[in-house]
Design a protein around this motif. Structure first.
Motif, PDB file in Angstrom:
ATOM      1  N   GLY A  36       0.736  -1.304  -0.056  1.00 55.39           N
ATOM      2  CA  GLY A  36      -0.113   0.050   0.072  1.00 55.39           C
ATOM      3  C   GLY A  36       0.896   1.232   0.046  1.00 55.39           C
ATOM      4  N   LYS A  37       2.146   1.147   0.148  1.00 54.95           N
ATOM      5  CA  LYS A  37       3.085   2.348  -0.015  1.00 54.95           C
ATOM      6  C   LYS A  37       3.722   2.635  -1.254  1.00 54.95           C
ATOM      7  CE  LYS A  37       3.132   3.463   4.445  1.00 54.95           C
ATOM      8  NZ  LYS A  37       2.710   4.731   4.913  1.00 54.95           N
ATOM      9  N   VAL A  38       4.352   3.728  -1.578  1.00 51.49           N
ATOM     10  CA  VAL A  38       4.990   4.070  -2.668  1.00 51.49           C
ATOM     11  C   VAL A  38       6.296   4.390  -2.377  1.00 51.49           C
ATOM     12  CG1 VAL A  38       3.895   6.230  -2.865  1.00 51.49           C
ATOM     13  CG2 VAL A  38       4.782   5.214  -5.056  1.00 51.49           C
ATOM     14  N   GLY A  39       7.385   3.873  -3.428  1.00 48.91           N
ATOM     15  CA  GLY A  39       8.780   4.544  -3.253  1.00 48.91           C
ATOM     16  C   GLY A  39       8.832   5.578  -4.226  1.00 48.91           C
ATOM     17  N   GLN A  40       9.159   6.739  -3.660  1.00 46.31           N
ATOM     18  CA  GLN A  40       9.484   8.061  -4.588  1.00 46.31           C
ATOM     19  C   GLN A  40      10.787   8.234  -4.825  1.00 46.31           C
ATOM     20  OE1 GLN A  40       7.119  10.919  -2.013  1.00 46.31           O
ATOM     21  NE2 GLN A  40       5.481  10.497  -3.072  1.00 46.31           N
ATOM     22  N   TYR A  41      11.007   8.640  -5.902  1.00 44.94           N
ATOM     23  CA  TYR A  41      12.559   8.950  -6.345  1.00 44.94           C
ATOM     24  C   TYR A  41      12.815  10.078  -7.164  1.00 44.94           C
ATOM     25  CZ  TYR A  41      13.575   3.903  -5.465  1.00 44.94           C
ATOM     26  OH  TYR A  41      13.519   2.729  -5.152  1.00 44.94           O
ATOM     27  N   VAL A  42      13.948  10.975  -6.735  1.00 45.91           N
ATOM     28  CA  VAL A  42      14.284  11.910  -7.343  1.00 45.91           C
ATOM     29  C   VAL A  42      15.190  11.455  -8.473  1.00 45.91           C
ATOM     30  CG1 VAL A  42      15.623  14.078  -7.036  1.00 45.91           C
ATOM     31  CG2 VAL A  42      13.995  13.317  -5.290  1.00 45.91           C
ATOM     32  N   LEU A  43      14.875  12.054  -9.683  1.00 42.44           N
ATOM     33  CA  LEU A  43      15.656  11.335 -11.021  1.00 42.44           C
ATOM     34  C   LEU A  43      16.641  12.521 -11.172  1.00 42.44           C
ATOM     35  CD1 LEU A  43      12.908   9.535 -13.078  1.00 42.44           C
ATOM     36  CD2 LEU A  43      14.393   8.608 -11.015  1.00 42.44           C
ATOM     37  N   SER A  44      17.779  12.158 -11.045  1.00 45.29           N
ATOM     38  CA  SER A  44      18.864  13.250 -11.386  1.00 45.29           C
ATOM     39  C   SER A  44      20.120  12.888 -12.287  1.00 45.29           C
ATOM     40  CB  SER A  44      19.507  13.798  -9.974  1.00 45.29           C
ATOM     41  OG  SER A  44      20.155  12.672  -9.247  1.00 45.29           O
ATOM     42  N   GLY A  45      20.014  11.628 -12.567  1.00 51.13           N
ATOM     43  CA  GLY A  45      21.201  11.105 -13.465  1.00 51.13           C
ATOM     44  C   GLY A  45      20.854   9.605 -13.832  1.00 51.13           C
ATOM     45  N   SER A  46      21.790   9.071 -14.477  1.00 47.33           N
ATOM     46  CA  SER A  46      21.573   7.647 -15.017  1.00 47.33           C
ATOM     47  C   SER A  46      21.508   6.736 -13.869  1.00 47.33           C
ATOM     48  CB  SER A  46      22.869   7.445 -15.753  1.00 47.33           C
ATOM     49  OG  SER A  46      23.038   8.199 -17.052  1.00 47.33           O
ATOM     50  N   ALA A  95      14.532  15.572 -18.721  1.00 51.42           N
ATOM     51  CA  ALA A  95      14.344  16.418 -19.962  1.00 51.42           C
ATOM     52  C   ALA A  95      15.316  17.286 -20.249  1.00 51.42           C
ATOM     53  CB  ALA A  95      12.866  17.134 -19.532  1.00 51.42           C
ATOM     54  N   ASP A  96      16.225  17.786 -19.315  1.00 52.08           N
ATOM     55  CA  ASP A  96      17.335  18.443 -19.672  1.00 52.08           C
ATOM     56  C   ASP A  96      18.706  17.681 -19.838  1.00 52.08           C
ATOM     57  OD1 ASP A  96      16.168  21.061 -18.996  1.00 52.08           O
ATOM     58  OD2 ASP A  96      16.232  20.310 -16.875  1.00 52.08           O
ATOM     59  N   LYS A  97      18.617  16.390 -20.171  1.00 57.33           N
ATOM     60  CA  LYS A  97      19.362  15.524 -20.363  1.00 57.33           C
ATOM     61  C   LYS A  97      20.463  15.309 -19.406  1.00 57.33           C
ATOM     62  CE  LYS A  97      18.778  15.982 -25.406  1.00 57.33           C
ATOM     63  NZ  LYS A  97      19.445  16.289 -26.625  1.00 57.33           N
ATOM     64  N   TRP A  98      20.052  15.446 -18.029  1.00 55.16           N
ATOM     65  CA  TRP A  98      20.895  15.403 -16.694  1.00 55.16           C
ATOM     66  C   TRP A  98      21.739  16.457 -16.697  1.00 55.16           C
ATOM     67  CZ3 TRP A  98      17.682  12.420 -14.877  1.00 55.16           C
ATOM     68  CH2 TRP A  98      17.211  11.195 -15.308  1.00 55.16           C
ATOM     69  N   ARG A  99      21.811  17.690 -17.667  1.00 60.23           N
ATOM     70  CA  ARG A  99      22.714  18.700 -17.507  1.00 60.23           C
ATOM     71  C   ARG A  99      22.344  19.372 -16.039  1.00 60.23           C
ATOM     72  NH1 ARG A  99      25.436  19.806 -22.375  1.00 60.23           N
ATOM     73  NH2 ARG A  99      25.888  22.088 -21.415  1.00 60.23           N
ATOM     74  N   LYS A 100      21.371  19.417 -15.565  1.00 58.03           N
ATOM     75  CA  LYS A 100      21.106  20.124 -14.448  1.00 58.03           C
ATOM     76  C   LYS A 100      20.352  19.441 -13.409  1.00 58.03           C
ATOM     77  CE  LYS A 100      17.923  23.300 -14.623  1.00 58.03           C
ATOM     78  NZ  LYS A 100      17.230  24.688 -14.924  1.00 58.03           N
ATOM     79  N   LEU A 101      20.449  19.770 -12.145  1.00 57.33           N
ATOM     80  CA  LEU A 101      19.633  19.051 -11.138  1.00 57.33           C
ATOM     81  C   LEU A 101      18.222  19.408 -11.085  1.00 57.33           C
ATOM     82  CD1 LEU A 101      22.198  19.107  -8.271  1.00 57.33           C
ATOM     83  CD2 LEU A 101      21.408  17.135  -9.479  1.00 57.33           C
ATOM     84  N   PRO A 102      17.063  18.538 -10.811  1.00 59.01           N
ATOM     85  CA  PRO A 102      15.791  18.946 -10.544  1.00 59.01           C
ATOM     86  C   PRO A 102      15.485  19.821  -9.183  1.00 59.01           C
ATOM     87  CG  PRO A 102      16.141  16.674 -10.025  1.00 59.01           C
ATOM     88  CD  PRO A 102      17.283  17.158 -10.786  1.00 59.01           C
ATOM     89  N   ASP A 103      14.647  20.581  -9.339  1.00 62.40           N
ATOM     90  CA  ASP A 103      14.267  21.439  -8.100  1.00 62.40           C
ATOM     91  C   ASP A 103      13.581  20.440  -7.096  1.00 62.40           C
ATOM     92  OD1 ASP A 103      13.736  23.266  -6.491  1.00 62.40           O
ATOM     93  OD2 ASP A 103      12.118  24.182  -7.544  1.00 62.40           O
ATOM     94  N   ILE A 104      14.279  20.505  -6.028  1.00 67.78           N
ATOM     95  CA  ILE A 104      13.822  19.617  -4.805  1.00 67.78           C
ATOM     96  C   ILE A 104      13.370  20.511  -3.607  1.00 67.78           C
ATOM     97  CG2 ILE A 104      15.017  17.451  -5.534  1.00 67.78           C
ATOM     98  CD1 ILE A 104      17.125  18.067  -3.580  1.00 67.78           C
ATOM     99  N   GLY A 105      13.496  21.742  -3.856  1.00 72.44           N
ATOM    100  CA  GLY A 105      13.258  22.823  -2.846  1.00 72.44           C
ATOM    101  C   GLY A 105      11.872  22.695  -2.212  1.00 72.44           C
TER     102      GLY A 105
END
Length: 362
Positions: free
Chosen positions: A91-101, A124-134
């Motif tokens: 019943g739970k979900v594993g949440q992932y921040v995708l920042s690279g390969s 979408a930025d081809k991993w050139r920049k980190l996603p916003d996690i603020g």
């Protein structure tokens, strides 16, 4: 021996004095008449060595009370599967921040075991920049939030850990553990393959908060795959990679002699600062891959005008005594991995080579 300047991404450079010490003790350990590799993992010398290594790592990191240091096999890639197996409950979900390969691989692996969700992505930025996690917010059903702190292939790094609230934050720190101090109280679990900053390949460090061990213990999975099993058996449930752990102990002792994690962080900024300054001052001859604000202090990545010039750079660099400067096979380009054991003088020599190469080819 004329040692090369080693910029391999992993297995990576080890301190020369560590290699020399390991060499001296290879055939006989502690005056006991045999190699450590020949001893029973149930023997007192091996148990003592394991305990001392665990304590050394905890002390160097500045771990607060309530965490267990575990030594496991299988590399960080095995942890991609073990984490959801141990913590992704019904019943739970594993949440992932995708920042690279590698974070994407962890996400894909978890999806074979249970429900997962990508809550931020830089794909979408081809991993050139980190996603916003603020504004990272874990949903009520979240079992955990998974983050890769440093992206070895792309050369990006999160400078601080996000606040996941009451949801356990899990961090893959394979390529920057022991290079800096963070607020460990934000983490429920962290892990790292040793072959970057900690030691040789063969051992994986897993650090788990005590409250998560109960979740692991309650899971209906094979005993050998439970973190609780390793914690209750001091990482000696089965035969561990003893010699890899021993060399890791030598690396940790070396790190302590150098001044600890604070000194490692200072050297990392100096090493990569030299390389980034050279890239930025090249007038576009060298083109940094990662966004400037997201650049890694462990892995410096860059491109050149065309692949033929990049290949020529690698060939000439190898002839000049530099090892491991070709980018990862999946992305190409160029990469210098400047981990803890890479001396500053290696980066100074690389800077001299880069400037000379530009003069001859610019």
């Amino acid at each position: 021996m004329n040692r090369k300047y080693n910029f391999n991404a992993g297995p990576a450079a080890l301190p020369l004095e560590v290699l020399e010490q390991a060499k001296q003790e290879l055939t006989e350990y502690g005056g006991l008449g045999m190699s450590l590799m020949e001893m029973s993992h149930r023997s007192k010398p091996v148990e003592r060595m394991m305990e001392e290594t665990q304590q050394l790592l905890a002390d160097l990191l500045g771990l607060p009370a309530g965490y267990q240091v575990l030594f496991m096999g299988g590399g960080a890639s095995t942890q991609f599967a073990l984490i959801p197996m141990n913590f992704l409950t019904e019943g739970k979900v594993g949440q992932y921040v995708l920042s690279g390969s590698f974070s994407d691989k962890a996400y894909q692996e978890a999806a074979t075991i249970g429900e997962t969700a990508a809550i931020a992505s830089g794909k979408a930025d081809k991993w050139r920049k980190l996603p916003d996690i603020g504004g990272l917010g874990a949903e009520e059903r979240a079992a955990y939030v998974h983050l890769t702190t440093n992206n070895t292939i792309e050369g990006t790094q999160f400078r601080a850990l996000p606040d996941a609230g009451a949801v356990p934050l899990i961090a893959d720190m394979t390529s920057d553990m022991l290079s800096r101090k963070l607020d460990w109280t934000k983490l429920g679990f962290m892990y790292a393959g040793a072959q970057k900053n900690l030691g040789p390949a063969g051992v994986t460090v897993a650090i788990v908060r005590d409250d998560l061990l109960k979740t692991s213990a309650d899971r209906r999975i094979p005993t050998i795959l439970k973190y609780a099993t390793f914690a209750s058996n001091q990482s000696l449930y089965n035969t561990p990679p003893v010699h890899s752990i021993y060399v890791m102990k030598l690396v940790l002792e070396w790190t302590k002699r150098q001044g600890g994690v604070e000194e490692m962080a200072r050297r990392a900024a100096e090493r990569t600062g030299l390389l980034y300054e050279t890239i930025d001052a090249s007038g576009g001859f060298y083109i940094g891959f990662a966004e400037r604000g997201d650049r890694s202090l462990m892995n410096v990545t860059w491109r050149m005008q065309d692949e033929e010039l990049e290949q020529r750079f690698v060939r000439e660099a190898e002839l000049a005594g530099f090892e491991g400067l070709a980018g990862h096979r999946s992305v190409g380009g160029l990469r210098a991995s400047a981990y803890n054991a890479v001396p500053v003088r290696a980066c100074e020599a690389l800077v001299d080579f880069m400037r000379d190469f530009q003069r001859r080819n610019g």
